[in-house]
Enzyme design. Structure first.
Site: not given
Ligand code: RTP
Ligand code: MG
Length: 138
Positions: A9, A49, A57, A86, A92, A103, A113, A116, A127
Site C-alpha cells: 500500500k 474492495y 471506512f 495472510r 488487519t 504488520r 497497515n 493487502h 484480484e
Molecule cells: P486487506 O483486504 O487490505 O488485505 O486487509 P484485511 O483483509 O486484513 O482487512 P479487511 O477487513 O479486508 O479491510 C480492508 C482494509 O480496510 C482498512 N480498514 N480500515 N478503520 C477501520 O476500521 C478499517 N478496517 C479496515 C484496512 O486498510 C484494511 O486492510
Molecule cells: Mg481483506
C-alpha cells in the site's frame, strides 16, 4: 503450486519498505511472478474492495489506496500460499498484529497497515484478473 495477489500500500512505498517486505516473502521461498509499481485509479480500488462498500471506512480506504503509488504483485508458492501470505501479514489492526508478522513488526494502525493479501483462493483469482488481466499461470 498456487498463486496469490498482494498490494504494498502507499504507506509501504512512502516509508521505503518495499525491499523489507519483499525480502520476507523471498526468504520464505516464495516467488514473485509479477511485481509492478503503479498509481491506482479509484475505480479499480472500488472494484477491488467492493465487499466493503457502504462501511464507515470505505471512502477513506479508497482515498488511501490512491494517494500515491503502490506495488501490485503475484506470489507463487505451495497449495496453501494464500494462507501463508495472510499469516505473514498479521492481523488487519496492526496494533494487535503479532510480532514476527509484517504488520506486527512494521506498523501500528488499522488503516495504514502496509499490505493487502487475498483472503481466499477465489479472491486471489478474482484480484489477479482485475489487476493483471493478461496474466497466465506459467
Ligand atoms: P486487506 O483486504 O487490505 O488485505 O486487509 P484485511 O483483509 O486484513 O482487512 P479487511 O477487513 O479486508 O479491510 C480492508 C482494509 O480496510 C482498512 N480498514 N480500515 N478503520 C477501520 O476500521 C478499517 N478496517 C479496515 C484496512 O486498510 C484494511 O486492510
Ligand atoms: Mg481483506
Amino acid at each position: 503450486m498456487a498463486t496469490t495477489f498482494i498490494i504494498l500500500k502507499p504507506d509501504a512505498v512512502e516509508r521505503g519498505l518495499i525491499g523489507e517486505i519483499t525480502t520476507r516473502f523471498e526468504r520464505r521461498g516464495l516467488r514473485f511472478l509479477a511485481f509492478e509499481l503503479r498509481q491506482l485509479e479509484a475505480s479499480l480500488v472500488q472494484q477491488h474492495y467492493a465487499e466493503h462498500r457502504g462501511k464507515p471506512f470505505y471512502d477513506d480506504l479508497v482515498a488511501f489506496l490512491t494517494r500515491g503509488p503502490v506495488v501490485v504483485g503475484i506470489i507463487e508458492g505451495p497449495a496453501q500460499v494464500v494462507e501463508m501470505v495472510r499469516t505473514m501479514m498479521g492481523a488487519t489492526d496492526s496494533a494487535k498484529a503479532a510480532p514476527g508478522t509484517i504488520r506486527g513488526d512494521l506498523a501500528m494502525l488499522v488503516d495504514e497497515n502496509l499490505i493487502h493479501g487475498s483472503d481466499s483462493p477465489a479472491s486471489a483469482e478474482r484480484e489477479i484478473g482485475l489487476f493483471f488481466p493478461e496474466f497466465r499461470p506459467v
